[in-house]
Design an enzyme around this catalytic site. Structure first.
Site, PDB file in Angstrom:
ATOM      1  N   LYS A 242     -61.981 102.973  51.129  1.00 13.34           N
ATOM      2  CA  LYS A 242     -61.336 103.810  50.108  1.00 13.34           C
ATOM      3  C   LYS A 242     -61.931 105.212  50.126  1.00 13.34           C
ATOM      4  O   LYS A 242     -61.197 106.209  50.132  1.00 13.34           O
ATOM      5  CB  LYS A 242     -61.498 103.167  48.720  1.00 13.34           C
ATOM      6  CG  LYS A 242     -60.623 101.946  48.520  1.00 13.34           C
ATOM      7  CD  LYS A 242     -60.930 101.180  47.232  1.00 13.34           C
ATOM      8  CE  LYS A 242     -60.084  99.904  47.159  1.00 13.34           C
ATOM      9  NZ  LYS A 242     -60.323  99.098  45.961  1.00 13.34           N
TER      10      LYS A 242
ATOM     11  N   GLN B 115     -64.746  98.593  41.417  1.00 13.66           N
ATOM     12  CA  GLN B 115     -64.304  97.534  42.332  1.00 13.66           C
ATOM     13  C   GLN B 115     -64.489  96.159  41.682  1.00 13.66           C
ATOM     14  O   GLN B 115     -65.542  95.871  41.088  1.00 13.66           O
ATOM     15  CB  GLN B 115     -65.104  97.635  43.652  1.00 13.66           C
ATOM     16  CG  GLN B 115     -64.653  96.690  44.733  1.00 13.66           C
ATOM     17  CD  GLN B 115     -63.234  96.968  45.265  1.00 13.66           C
ATOM     18  OE1 GLN B 115     -62.742  98.086  45.193  1.00 13.66           O
ATOM     19  NE2 GLN B 115     -62.589  95.945  45.779  1.00 13.66           N
TER      20      GLN B 115
ATOM     21  N   ASP C 180     -56.500 102.618  39.372  1.00 16.13           N
ATOM     22  CA  ASP C 180     -56.118 101.242  39.691  1.00 16.13           C
ATOM     23  C   ASP C 180     -54.901 100.812  38.877  1.00 16.13           C
ATOM     24  O   ASP C 180     -54.259  99.809  39.211  1.00 16.13           O
ATOM     25  CB  ASP C 180     -57.263 100.277  39.335  1.00 16.13           C
ATOM     26  CG  ASP C 180     -58.143  99.931  40.522  1.00 16.13           C
ATOM     27  OD1 ASP C 180     -57.613  99.856  41.644  1.00 16.13           O
ATOM     28  OD2 ASP C 180     -59.348  99.725  40.307  1.00 16.13           O
TER      29      ASP C 180
HETATM   30  N1  GUN Z   1     -60.465  93.998  44.124  1.00 11.65           N
HETATM   31  C1  GUN Z   1     -59.425  93.548  44.875  1.00 11.65           C
HETATM   32  N2  GUN Z   1     -58.400  94.421  44.830  1.00 11.65           N
HETATM   33  C2  GUN Z   1     -58.788  95.439  44.038  1.00 11.65           C
HETATM   34  C3  GUN Z   1     -58.150  96.641  43.616  1.00 11.65           C
HETATM   35  O1  GUN Z   1     -56.994  96.952  43.949  1.00 11.65           O
HETATM   36  N3  GUN Z   1     -58.898  97.435  42.802  1.00 11.65           N
HETATM   37  C4  GUN Z   1     -60.147  97.105  42.395  1.00 11.65           C
HETATM   38  N4  GUN Z   1     -60.787  97.936  41.578  1.00 11.65           N
HETATM   39  N5  GUN Z   1     -60.762  96.000  42.764  1.00 11.65           N
HETATM   40  C5  GUN Z   1     -60.084  95.170  43.581  1.00 11.65           C
END
Ligand code: GUN
Length: 284
Positions: free
Chosen positions: A50, A94, A117
């Site tokens: 990311k 995350q 998100d």
């Molecule tokens: N864990 C798995 N997918 C995601 C996501 O799209 N965002 C976040 N913050 N954590 C995740």
């Protein structure tokens, strides 16, 4: 029948290139802060990807790695600091979080305008009401790939396997907004194979390797595989490989189009995160 491959890597590359052009044109530097608590190896990879993708399109990114023993209050303090930093336009914590931390409390503490998100109750509520919002990245990526494969989705029967807050529930809302007839399936659904066989669009987001079989798929249906599962590679002793929630070899014999794993939904999730970060920066 051999299905057409829906190439998420190529689609994501195109979207990232468009974002880079927009960022340069607006003469802004969107800022994305990513917080990782603990040492989950998969999360470490996602977080690294990311931030790297953010830098590549001309954003600033910060990654904060906090120890597994972090308390809820310590994490809330970090979120508050990022909420108050005007150079940070997007805040992403995350998931999953260690068990001593209340995930929902942390999500609710993120400024909804920085919630790239799209998990904050305000953004979820706005999405469900059809109002403009920050839309969760994986469902947004699935919709882009579906529209690319099928064009207009109106009137199609879609089934979503999995009812998570991250994928299943928001994706059902987006499919509904696209005028699909939507079925939500989950672990208690009866006759799951029959439910799938009725669908023009099947999206699997359950975290169960190669769960969806070929004879569950109507001839000519489109299949989106959100799963990323690491399993032992039977042909290479001691090695592992990535598979989705769909048995690709079988399903690709029935479907019109299908996303591969890897190289399907995964890259689009990141592209949509960058899209959300630019959206948050422009709204700032
Ligand atoms: N864990 C798995 N997918 C995601 C996501 O799209 N965002 C976040 N913050 N954590 C995740």
């Amino acid at each position: 029948m051999t299905a057409r491959l829906i190439d998420g890597t190529a689609a994501a590359k195109k979207h990232r290139a468009e974002l880079a052009v927009q960022i340069a044109a607006h003469k802004i530097t969107p800022g994305l802060a990513v917080v990782l608590v603990g040492e989950d190896p998969a999360s470490q990879v996602y977080v690294r990807n990311k931030s790297k993708a953010a830098e590549e399109v001309g954003m600033k990114s910060w990654t904060y790695v906090l120890p597994t023993t972090t308390t809820q209050q310590q994490l809330l303090n970090k979120v508050a600091e990022l909420n108050n930093d005007p150079t940070v336009h997007g805040v992403l914590v995350q998931l999953p979080l260690p068990k001593q931390i209340d995930q929902q409390a942390v999500i609710a503490a993120i400024n909804p305008a920085k919630d790239v998100d799209g998990f904050h109750p305000i953004n979820i509520g706005r999405l469900s009401s059809g109002l403009p919002s920050l839309v969760p990245c994986t469902p947004q990526g699935c919709m882009i790939l579906l529209r690319e494969a099928l064009g207009d989705l109106a009137g199609r029967k879609a089934i979503v396997l999995g009812r998570s807050n991250i994928v299943g529930k928001p994706l059902a809302q987006l499919l509904l907004q696209a005028d699909c007839t939507v079925t939500m399936a989950h672990s208690k659904t009866r006759n799951l194979a029959d439910e799938c066989r009725a669908a023009d669009i099947v999206v699997a987001a359950i975290g169960n390797p190669e769960f969806v079989r070929g004879d569950w798929i109507k001839t000519g249906a489109t299949v989106i595989d959100v799963g990323i599962n690491r399993i032992a590679d039977m042909e290479n002793a001691g090695k592992s490989r990535l598979v989705g929630d769909v048995c690709f070899a079988e399903v690709s014999q029935h479907a019109f189009a299908i996303t591969p794993v890897p190289g399907g939904v995964g890259p689009m999730t990141i592209a949509c995160l960058l899209k959300n970060t630019l959206q948050a920066a422009l709204a700032h």
